[in-house]
Design a protein around this motif. Structure first.
Motif, short mmCIF file in Angstrom:
data_model
loop_
_atom_site.label_atom_id
_atom_site.label_comp_id
_atom_site.label_asym_id
_atom_site.label_seq_id
_atom_site.Cartn_x
_atom_site.Cartn_y
_atom_site.Cartn_z
N VAL A 473 27.01 85.95 67.21
CA VAL A 473 26.64 85.58 65.84
C VAL A 473 27.01 86.72 64.89
O VAL A 473 26.68 87.89 65.14
CB VAL A 473 25.13 85.29 65.75
N HIS A 474 27.68 86.41 63.81
CA HIS A 474 28.03 87.39 62.79
C HIS A 474 27.05 87.24 61.62
O HIS A 474 27.21 86.37 60.76
CB HIS A 474 29.48 87.18 62.32
N ALA A 475 26.03 88.06 61.62
CA ALA A 475 24.95 87.92 60.64
C ALA A 475 25.45 88.05 59.21
O ALA A 475 24.89 87.41 58.29
CB ALA A 475 23.86 88.95 60.92
N ASP A 476 26.48 88.84 58.97
CA ASP A 476 26.93 89.08 57.60
C ASP A 476 27.36 87.82 56.87
O ASP A 476 27.26 87.74 55.64
CB ASP A 476 28.11 90.07 57.60
N GLU A 477 27.85 86.80 57.59
CA GLU A 477 28.37 85.62 56.90
C GLU A 477 27.24 84.75 56.32
O GLU A 477 27.52 83.82 55.55
CB GLU A 477 29.25 84.79 57.83
N PHE A 478 25.98 85.07 56.63
CA PHE A 478 24.87 84.28 56.11
C PHE A 478 24.17 84.98 54.93
O PHE A 478 23.26 84.41 54.32
CB PHE A 478 23.83 84.03 57.21
N ILE A 479 24.58 86.20 54.59
CA ILE A 479 23.94 86.94 53.51
C ILE A 479 24.08 86.17 52.19
O ILE A 479 25.12 85.58 51.90
CB ILE A 479 24.59 88.33 53.37
N GLY A 480 23.02 86.18 51.39
CA GLY A 480 23.10 85.56 50.08
C GLY A 480 21.75 85.07 49.58
O GLY A 480 20.71 85.23 50.24
N ARG A 481 21.77 84.51 48.39
CA ARG A 481 20.57 83.89 47.79
C ARG A 481 20.71 82.38 47.90
O ARG A 481 21.75 81.80 47.60
CB ARG A 481 20.43 84.31 46.33
N TYR A 482 19.62 81.74 48.32
CA TYR A 482 19.62 80.31 48.53
C TYR A 482 18.48 79.69 47.71
O TYR A 482 17.35 80.21 47.70
CB TYR A 482 19.42 79.97 50.02
N HIS A 483 18.78 78.58 47.07
CA HIS A 483 17.79 77.93 46.19
C HIS A 483 17.50 76.51 46.67
O HIS A 483 18.40 75.78 47.08
CB HIS A 483 18.30 77.87 44.74
N ASP A 488 11.48 74.37 44.56
CA ASP A 488 11.57 75.17 43.33
C ASP A 488 11.39 76.65 43.65
O ASP A 488 10.59 77.35 43.03
CB ASP A 488 10.52 74.70 42.31
N THR A 489 12.16 77.12 44.62
CA THR A 489 12.03 78.51 45.03
C THR A 489 13.34 79.01 45.62
O THR A 489 14.22 78.22 45.97
CB THR A 489 10.88 78.68 46.05
N ASP A 490 13.46 80.34 45.74
CA ASP A 490 14.65 80.98 46.31
C ASP A 490 14.26 81.79 47.54
O ASP A 490 13.16 82.37 47.61
CB ASP A 490 15.29 81.95 45.30
N TYR A 491 15.18 81.87 48.50
CA TYR A 491 15.09 82.80 49.62
C TYR A 491 16.31 83.71 49.56
O TYR A 491 17.42 83.27 49.22
CB TYR A 491 15.11 82.07 50.96
N VAL A 492 16.11 84.96 49.92
CA VAL A 492 17.21 85.92 49.97
C VAL A 492 17.41 86.35 51.42
O VAL A 492 16.45 86.77 52.08
CB VAL A 492 16.93 87.15 49.08
N ARG A 499 20.39 92.62 62.14
CA ARG A 499 19.59 91.40 62.29
C ARG A 499 19.45 90.71 60.94
O ARG A 499 19.23 91.36 59.91
CB ARG A 499 18.22 91.70 62.88
N LEU A 500 19.53 89.39 60.95
CA LEU A 500 19.40 88.60 59.73
C LEU A 500 17.94 88.50 59.34
O LEU A 500 17.07 88.22 60.17
CB LEU A 500 19.98 87.20 59.96
N ARG A 501 17.69 88.78 58.05
CA ARG A 501 16.30 88.79 57.56
C ARG A 501 16.19 87.86 56.36
O ARG A 501 17.14 87.72 55.57
CB ARG A 501 15.89 90.20 57.15
N VAL A 502 15.03 87.21 56.21
CA VAL A 502 14.78 86.31 55.09
C VAL A 502 13.57 86.82 54.32
O VAL A 502 12.56 87.19 54.91
CB VAL A 502 14.56 84.86 55.56
N SER A 503 13.71 86.87 52.98
CA SER A 503 12.62 87.39 52.17
C SER A 503 12.30 86.44 51.03
O SER A 503 13.14 85.66 50.56
CB SER A 503 12.97 88.77 51.61
N HIS A 504 11.04 86.50 50.63
CA HIS A 504 10.50 85.73 49.50
C HIS A 504 9.49 86.63 48.82
O HIS A 504 8.78 87.40 49.49
CB HIS A 504 9.84 84.44 50.00
N PRO A 505 9.37 86.58 47.49
CA PRO A 505 8.47 87.51 46.80
C PRO A 505 7.02 87.44 47.25
O PRO A 505 6.29 88.42 47.11
CB PRO A 505 8.59 87.09 45.33
N ARG A 506 6.60 86.31 47.82
CA ARG A 506 5.19 86.15 48.14
C ARG A 506 4.87 86.22 49.62
O ARG A 506 3.72 85.99 50.02
CB ARG A 506 4.69 84.81 47.58
#
Length: 561
Positions: A473-483, A488-492, A499-506
């Motif tokens: 798996v090439h984690a870099d190809e999934f980097i980005g902001r998703y809406h 009505d929210t975004d994940y980064v 390692r691929l990480r997912v973040s949300h402000p809350r």
């Protein structure tokens, strides 16, 4: 093993026997002692507890209480103690809909869009399909956290409705499957409000609670409401109990505050018909029918199960540290209500235990056939395989030839599943969770049943996971902001230490773990499966997010970094 965050799965229904002749009952002292014995684990200092109310042959025959209402104040549970009963609330919302049908203001076979025009863009569904949990809508219990709502945030009916009406898809086409779902009954509560012109709380107070003398019962649609004798809820921990705060003010699927005694008044109404006509009570017994003709155990806000040769209708509730169970055996004119304020009180086990003491002498009672047999090597081998409980959450069942073993994709060391019978295995004794395999080992089963309490069940289909090497798996190809418009929210998505990480402000940042090509799981229970999508050139364009009872929520990639 990774903690399961499960939605409630139990329910209850009714038959009326107003002219039935009373049958003999066990001596009162004997049944009273038996009930006390069932409550004994909670009848000691420093423990939360439960309240019980029992009816037989048209009258209340016993109340019992054990444990503390408030552990900090050391106040005992009393007959006046008011409990949140979670999903047992559903049968009251169903009854309210049926009262409106009795009034000629709707039919349960009407489309939902007749009363909620905003839902017209969804696949056509009827009120009956919502009542039977066959509508296929996504559960708001997953949608709200996935959009950033945390446990301490106040959630109201209006906020739930706005979130639900943003959805553009569902879990399946209406009528195709049964899936227990809180959104179904949230929508039904809104139908009551629009058709009657009154909130569910007010409608039920006028039409149900006051006529039945249920003076301590109300839907709590405001967290600020002053409720005399309300008990707090408690969560078991390694060092005793901690408060389990309930901050929602949602109704229909949950939200009812009541006492064990008031639940007995409600149960007796199925015999007396003080509120509701004969047609209404007949409606409540109509079990869901799928498009392929399959008939479900779930009727209108209640479940039907055969138990010890008797026909039973029941419903359970689980929310924060509150637990509740209402069991009726109409043919024996018997009911038992159990309400509790701690998450490790198995109210269904107590209810059926009480029913055993009261009804085991009745002519229709049949003792269970013993099944103390150990599973054979052939049976153990047949059970082995992968089963998907929720999208991205798997039970990996294996065997060493003598025992059945279980793990998840995260576990490195499988745990033994003690055999209860040839096809039933104990997953967690503390919370009465069992894995059951249909077919009794006659060939590999196509699913397993995750059983909670006596009859709460979630099916986990057998799946075949392809051989997969996460190193590719090439984690870099999934980097980005998703809406997601639906949430009505975004994940980064970022990469840290490969390692691929997912973040949300809350929410705390979670790690995404690949388990198949373009399929990832996360450590957050509401982000159990992320299925990435690509365009014709192979570029990642978005993903479909799935959690418990909320599948394939659309996220579009809006930025590469």
């Amino acid at each position: 093993m990774r903690r399961l965050f499960l939605l409630p799965v139990l329910a209850s229904l009714a038959l009326a026997w107003p002219g039935a002749r009373a049958q003999s009952a066990p001596p009162a002292a004997e049944t009273a002692a038996a009930v006390r014995a069932l409550l004994a684990p909670w009848d000691r200092p420093g423990m939360p507890g439960a309240a019980v109310s029992i009816t037989l042959d048209g009258k209340v025959v016993q109340h019992a209480e054990a444990g503390a209402a408030d552990l900090e104040q050391n106040t005992p549970i009393t007959p006046a103690s008011v409990f949140h009963i979670a999903s047992v609330s559903k049968q009251f919302a169903a009854f309210a809909i049926l009262l409106l049908e009795q009034d000629g203001k709707l039919s349960i076979d009407d489309p939902l869009s007749r009363y909620l025009p905003e839902a017209a863009r969804w696949a056509p569904m009827t009120l009956r399909q919502l009542l039977n949990h066959t509508a296929g809508v996504r559960d708001f219990g997953t949608l709200m956290p996935a959009a950033g709502w945390r446990g301490e945030d106040l959630i109201t009916d209006g906020q739930v409705l706005r979130m639900v009406l943003r959805q553009r898809g569902g879990n399946f086409a209406p009528g195709v499957a049964y899936q227990y779902n809180n959104t179904d009954y949230a929508l039904l509560g809104e139908v009551v409000r629009r058709v009657s012109g009154k909130p569910l709380r007010e409608f039920c107070d006028e039409r149900i609670f006051r006529p039945l003398g249920m003076r301590d019962t109300r839907f709590a649609d405001e967290v600020e409401s002053f409720v005399p004798h309300r008990v707090p809820s408690w969560q078991s921990s390694g060092e005793g109990y901690v408060r389990a705060v309930l901050s929602s003010a949602t109704t229909g699927s949950t939200g009812l505050l009541t006492t064990a005694a008031d639940l007995s008044r409600w149960a007796l109404n199925f015999e007396t018909h003080v509120v509701g006509n004969a047609a209404l009570f007949a409606r409540m017994q109509e079990q869901g029918r799928l498009t392929d003709g399959t008939i479900n155990f779930y009727a209108l806000g209640q479940e039907r199960h055969a138990w010890r040769g008797l026909d039973t209708w029941s419903h359970g509730g689980r929310d924060a540290g509150y637990r509740a169970f209402l069991l009726r055996v109409p043919g024996e004119r018997f009911s038992v209500a159990v309400v509790a304020n701690a998450n490790d009180v198995d109210t269904s086990e107590i209810a059926y235990g009480i029913a055993e003491r009261y009804l085991s002498h009745r002519p229709g009672y049949r003792a269970p056939a013993p099944d103390n047999g150990r599973p054979s090597r052939r049976q153990l081998a047949a059970y082995a395989g992968d089963y998907e409980l929720f999208p991205g959450y798997f039970f990996r069942i294996g065997t060493d030839g003598r025992r059945l073993l279980v793990s998840t994709l995260d576990d490195t060391k499988p745990e033994e599943l003690p055999a209860l019978a040839s096809n039933r295995f104990l997953l967690s004794g503390k919370f009465n969770q069992v894995l059951e395999f249909p077919g009794h080992g006659k060939g590999p089963p196509d699913r397993l049943h995750f059983v909670i309490g006596q009859y709460g069940r979630i099916d986990a289909p057998r799946v075949k996971l392809a051989a997969f090497d996460p190193a590719g798996v090439h984690a870099d190809e999934f980097i980005g902001r998703y809406h997601s418009d639906e949430l009505d929210t975004d994940y980064v998505l970022t990469v840290e230490d490969g390692r691929l990480r997912v973040s949300h402000p809350r929410w705390p940042t979670a790690t995404l773990q690949p388990y198949q090509r373009d399929l990832f799981r996360s450590s957050a229970w509401f982000l159990q499966r992320i299925a990435f999508r690509r365009d014709g050139s192979g570029r990642v364009t978005g993903f479909l997010l799935s959690g418990p009872i909320a599948e394939n929520i659309v996220f579009e990639r809006v930025a590469d970094r």
